[in-house]
Design a protein around this motif. Structure first.
Motif, PDB file in Angstrom:
ATOM      1  N   VAL A 151       0.847  -1.201   0.000  1.00 18.55           N
ATOM      2  CA  VAL A 151       0.000   0.000   0.000  1.00 18.55           C
ATOM      3  C   VAL A 151       0.885   1.253   0.000  1.00 18.55           C
ATOM      4  CG1 VAL A 151      -1.771   1.274   1.284  1.00 18.55           C
ATOM      5  CG2 VAL A 151      -1.862  -1.241   1.182  1.00 18.55           C
ATOM      6  N   ARG A 152       1.909   1.209   0.854  1.00 26.64           N
ATOM      7  CA  ARG A 152       2.855   2.342   0.932  1.00 26.64           C
ATOM      8  C   ARG A 152       3.492   2.616  -0.428  1.00 26.64           C
ATOM      9  NH1 ARG A 152       5.151   0.218   5.356  1.00 26.64           N
ATOM     10  NH2 ARG A 152       7.218  -0.264   4.532  1.00 26.64           N
ATOM     11  N   ILE A 153       3.871   1.552  -1.112  1.00 24.63           N
ATOM     12  CA  ILE A 153       4.538   1.701  -2.417  1.00 24.63           C
ATOM     13  C   ILE A 153       3.578   2.320  -3.436  1.00 24.63           C
ATOM     14  CG2 ILE A 153       5.472   0.388  -4.392  1.00 24.63           C
ATOM     15  CD1 ILE A 153       7.468   0.545  -2.072  1.00 24.63           C
ATOM     16  N   VAL A 154       2.347   1.802  -3.492  1.00 25.74           N
ATOM     17  CA  VAL A 154       1.366   2.325  -4.451  1.00 25.74           C
ATOM     18  C   VAL A 154       1.142   3.814  -4.177  1.00 25.74           C
ATOM     19  CG1 VAL A 154      -1.104   2.247  -5.013  1.00 25.74           C
ATOM     20  CG2 VAL A 154       0.246   0.140  -5.012  1.00 25.74           C
ATOM     21  N   GLU A 155       0.999   4.181  -2.912  1.00 24.16           N
ATOM     22  CA  GLU A 155       0.719   5.591  -2.587  1.00 24.16           C
ATOM     23  C   GLU A 155       1.948   6.478  -2.804  1.00 24.16           C
ATOM     24  OE1 GLU A 155      -1.417   5.679   1.160  1.00 24.16           O
ATOM     25  OE2 GLU A 155      -3.226   5.196  -0.020  1.00 24.16           O
ATOM     26  N   ALA A 171      -3.655  -7.417  -5.327  1.00 24.68           N
ATOM     27  CA  ALA A 171      -4.088  -6.173  -5.979  1.00 24.68           C
ATOM     28  C   ALA A 171      -5.453  -5.743  -5.458  1.00 24.68           C
ATOM     29  CB  ALA A 171      -4.140  -6.375  -7.494  1.00 24.68           C
ATOM     30  N   SER A 172      -6.384  -6.684  -5.331  1.00 27.87           N
ATOM     31  CA  SER A 172      -7.732  -6.284  -4.901  1.00 27.87           C
ATOM     32  C   SER A 172      -7.711  -5.883  -3.430  1.00 27.87           C
ATOM     33  CB  SER A 172      -8.780  -7.363  -5.202  1.00 27.87           C
ATOM     34  OG  SER A 172      -8.591  -8.469  -4.367  1.00 27.87           O
ATOM     35  N   TRP A 173      -6.834  -6.480  -2.620  1.00 23.18           N
ATOM     36  CA  TRP A 173      -6.727  -6.057  -1.216  1.00 23.18           C
ATOM     37  C   TRP A 173      -6.129  -4.645  -1.138  1.00 23.18           C
ATOM     38  CZ3 TRP A 173      -2.442  -5.082   2.033  1.00 23.18           C
ATOM     39  CH2 TRP A 173      -2.814  -4.806   3.363  1.00 23.18           C
ATOM     40  N   VAL A 174      -5.080  -4.397  -1.930  1.00 24.70           N
ATOM     41  CA  VAL A 174      -4.466  -3.051  -1.939  1.00 24.70           C
ATOM     42  C   VAL A 174      -5.527  -2.017  -2.325  1.00 24.70           C
ATOM     43  CG1 VAL A 174      -2.790  -1.568  -3.139  1.00 24.70           C
ATOM     44  CG2 VAL A 174      -2.093  -3.837  -2.341  1.00 24.70           C
ATOM     45  N   ALA A 175      -6.369  -2.380  -3.301  1.00 27.11           N
ATOM     46  CA  ALA A 175      -7.409  -1.440  -3.764  1.00 27.11           C
ATOM     47  C   ALA A 175      -8.369  -1.060  -2.641  1.00 27.11           C
ATOM     48  CB  ALA A 175      -8.164  -2.046  -4.945  1.00 27.11           C
ATOM     49  N   THR A 176      -8.560  -1.966  -1.663  1.00 31.28           N
ATOM     50  CA  THR A 176      -9.469  -1.634  -0.543  1.00 31.28           C
ATOM     51  C   THR A 176      -8.797  -0.704   0.477  1.00 31.28           C
ATOM     52  OG1 THR A 176      -8.785  -3.499   0.858  1.00 31.28           O
ATOM     53  CG2 THR A 176     -10.622  -3.906  -0.686  1.00 31.28           C
ATOM     54  N   PRO A 216      -2.467 -11.370   2.663  1.00 26.88           N
ATOM     55  CA  PRO A 216      -3.209 -10.665   1.603  1.00 26.88           C
ATOM     56  C   PRO A 216      -3.140 -11.320   0.217  1.00 26.88           C
ATOM     57  CG  PRO A 216      -1.245  -9.431   2.221  1.00 26.88           C
ATOM     58  CD  PRO A 216      -1.367 -10.555   3.203  1.00 26.88           C
ATOM     59  N   GLU A 217      -2.442 -12.444   0.071  1.00 26.82           N
ATOM     60  CA  GLU A 217      -2.515 -13.201  -1.187  1.00 26.82           C
ATOM     61  C   GLU A 217      -3.790 -14.062  -1.233  1.00 26.82           C
ATOM     62  OE1 GLU A 217       1.072 -15.508  -1.515  1.00 26.82           O
ATOM     63  OE2 GLU A 217       2.353 -13.738  -1.565  1.00 26.82           O
ATOM     64  N   CYS A 218      -4.594 -14.042  -0.152  1.00 22.77           N
ATOM     65  CA  CYS A 218      -5.838 -14.839  -0.121  1.00 22.77           C
ATOM     66  C   CYS A 218      -6.955 -14.121  -0.882  1.00 22.77           C
ATOM     67  CB  CYS A 218      -6.307 -15.039   1.317  1.00 22.77           C
ATOM     68  SG  CYS A 218      -5.214 -16.044   2.333  1.00 22.77           S
ATOM     69  N   PRO A 219      -7.948 -14.886  -1.359  1.00 18.93           N
ATOM     70  CA  PRO A 219      -9.095 -14.274  -2.057  1.00 18.93           C
ATOM     71  C   PRO A 219      -9.888 -13.334  -1.144  1.00 18.93           C
ATOM     72  CG  PRO A 219      -9.021 -16.653  -2.419  1.00 18.93           C
ATOM     73  CD  PRO A 219      -8.001 -16.363  -1.371  1.00 18.93           C
ATOM     74  N   PRO A 220     -10.648 -12.392  -1.744  1.00 17.05           N
ATOM     75  CA  PRO A 220     -11.369 -11.380  -0.954  1.00 17.05           C
ATOM     76  C   PRO A 220     -12.332 -11.954   0.082  1.00 17.05           C
ATOM     77  CG  PRO A 220     -11.384 -10.809  -3.285  1.00 17.05           C
ATOM     78  CD  PRO A 220     -10.750 -12.151  -3.193  1.00 17.05           C
ATOM     79  N   ASP A 227      -9.710 -11.219  10.959  1.00 15.83           N
ATOM     80  CA  ASP A 227      -9.613 -10.125  11.936  1.00 15.83           C
ATOM     81  C   ASP A 227      -8.403  -9.258  11.620  1.00 15.83           C
ATOM     82  OD1 ASP A 227     -11.747 -11.092  13.781  1.00 15.83           O
ATOM     83  OD2 ASP A 227     -10.400 -12.814  13.905  1.00 15.83           O
ATOM     84  N   VAL A 228      -7.378  -9.883  11.080  1.00 16.94           N
ATOM     85  CA  VAL A 228      -6.124  -9.181  10.776  1.00 16.94           C
ATOM     86  C   VAL A 228      -5.663  -9.649   9.402  1.00 16.94           C
ATOM     87  CG1 VAL A 228      -3.723  -8.805  11.527  1.00 16.94           C
ATOM     88  CG2 VAL A 228      -5.491  -9.263  13.241  1.00 16.94           C
ATOM     89  N   VAL A 229      -5.162  -8.724   8.589  1.00 15.56           N
ATOM     90  CA  VAL A 229      -4.588  -9.084   7.280  1.00 15.56           C
ATOM     91  C   VAL A 229      -3.156  -8.559   7.270  1.00 15.56           C
ATOM     92  CG1 VAL A 229      -4.717  -8.724   4.779  1.00 15.56           C
ATOM     93  CG2 VAL A 229      -6.828  -8.953   6.110  1.00 15.56           C
ATOM     94  N   GLY A 230      -2.213  -9.410   6.926  1.00 20.56           N
ATOM     95  CA  GLY A 230      -0.835  -8.911   6.884  1.00 20.56           C
ATOM     96  C   GLY A 230       0.149  -9.928   6.361  1.00 20.56           C
ATOM     97  N   SER A 231       1.350  -9.429   6.109  1.00 19.67           N
ATOM     98  CA  SER A 231       2.457 -10.250   5.617  1.00 19.67           C
ATOM     99  C   SER A 231       2.885 -11.229   6.703  1.00 19.67           C
ATOM    100  CB  SER A 231       3.633  -9.340   5.274  1.00 19.67           C
ATOM    101  OG  SER A 231       4.154  -8.809   6.483  1.00 19.67           O
ATOM    102  N   THR A 232       3.811 -12.100   6.380  1.00 20.48           N
ATOM    103  CA  THR A 232       4.238 -13.087   7.372  1.00 20.48           C
ATOM    104  C   THR A 232       4.942 -12.412   8.560  1.00 20.48           C
ATOM    105  OG1 THR A 232       6.287 -13.553   6.152  1.00 20.48           O
ATOM    106  CG2 THR A 232       4.392 -14.957   5.690  1.00 20.48           C
TER     107      THR A 232
END
Ligand code: 13P
Ligand code: SF4
Length: 318
Positions: A151-155, A171-176, A216-220, A227-232
């Motif tokens: 998200v930081r990179i895109v912004e 990509a779809s998670w970043v979009a949210t 965040p590589e999981c489907p929407p 409860d939490v979405v994040g990298s390893t």
């Protein structure tokens, strides 16, 4: 007198420990002789993660650690794109991968020509590319990202629209998480795409206190249940900070095995899915890699120079 604690105490059963310890002793000797370090991703098996690795982390941490180490040799206990990234950032070092077959479904989903075609279709739109790609794809991109900093990179690009490749779910998670319009590619991680929201809703019905942490590589529909979405690395941090009673890590199976030691108060509930590529690295083939100095990962100099520009752009954002 009690025997000194080894890195595998409490990690693997005693019978396995007795077989693995002589191999780990060989690896330590070879590391000293070669001035080598073993970098391990959070998804490798616990014997590699706790026994053979010097430095451990998520994709972003591995990229940074590979660039910063003053070792002459890096053994990548992970997958091929991680070894390539290490080589691109440290061309003077010898980078080894213990098994050349350790690939990634995301890296295989897109080529440099695909990126060039997308640029033609979307003139002027910058390309942000997940590090889970080949050097050639990175070289055709403006900037790379990982799941920690996407998200930081895109912004950071300061634009209204971005091409975000190749994982459609990331990509779809970043979009949210941003107002920037995200144009996606059709790649997916063969491990994370197999989870479903329905599966998680069932688990939560059985145990309403269960904490669900998803990659965040999981489907929407999976991320909506989480409860939490994040990298390893975010998962590791969150567990240390919040010490949940029961948790499901919606990601690769070794993740829970590798953090379990530092989280004695937490019960890890399955399901999880296995990444066959991450399981290619073993303590046996790390020893062979250091003995024989194979398999060396090389990147064409011109491709590496362009890929490095995209990686450096990411590292400058952090
Ligand atoms: P991170 O460790 O950066 O979250 O990446 C997960 C992954 O799938 C690496 O292959
Ligand atoms: Fe690639 Fe998925 Fe395996 Fe990571 S877990 S290496 S993204 S296939």
């Amino acid at each position: 007198m009690a025997a000194a604690a080894g890195p595998l105490d409490g990690v693997v059963p005693d019978v396995e420990r007795h077989v693995l310890e002589p191999i780990l002793a060989d690896i330590e000797r070879l590391k000293r002789e070669r001035n080598a370090v073993v970098l391990a991703h959070n998804y490798v098996t616990p014997d590699v993660f706790h026994g053979a690795a010097d430095l451990r982390g998520d994709s972003l941490q591995l990229a940074k650690m590979g660039a910063e180490t003053d070792a002459d040799v890096i053994v990548m206990a992970g997958v091929h794109f991680m070894a390539e990234t290490a080589k691109i950032l440290s061309p003077e070092k010898t980078v080894l991968i213990p098994d050349l077959r350790a690939g990634c479904s995301l890296a295989e989903s897109i080529t440099g020509d695909d990126v060039r075609r997308l640029r033609e279709q979307h003139p002027g739109v910058p390309v942000a590319t997940y590090v889970n790609t080949s050097a050639e794809v990175k070289a055709a991109s403006d900037i790379t990202c990982t799941s920690s900093n996407a998200v930081r990179i895109v912004e950071s690009l300061g634009v209204d629209r971005v091409l975000f490749l190749p994982d459609r779910y990331l990509a779809s998670w970043v979009a949210t998480q941003t107002d920037v319009e995200v144009i996606a590619w059709d790649g997916a991680c063969e491990v994370h795409e197999r989870f479903s929201g329905e599966q998680l809703a069932g688990l939560r019905e059985d145990d309403p206190d269960l904490v669900i942490i998803a990659h965040p590589e999981c489907p929407p529909d999976v991320l909506e249940e989480a409860d939490v979405v994040g990298s390893t690395s975010h998962m590791t941090w969150w567990l240390a900070e919040h010490k949940p009673r029961r948790v499901v890590l919606v990601t690769e199976c070794s993740m829970a095995d590798n953090v379990a030691q530092e989280s004695p108060e937490t019960q890890f509930v399955r399901p999880c899915n296995m990444c066959p590529h991450m399981k290619r690295t073993t303590v046996q083939n790390i020893r062979t890699a250091l003995e024989t100095m194979t398999h060396e990962v090389l990147v064409d100099e011109r491709v590496a120079a362009d890929a490095r520009r995209a990686l450096d752009a990411m590292l400058a954002v952090g």
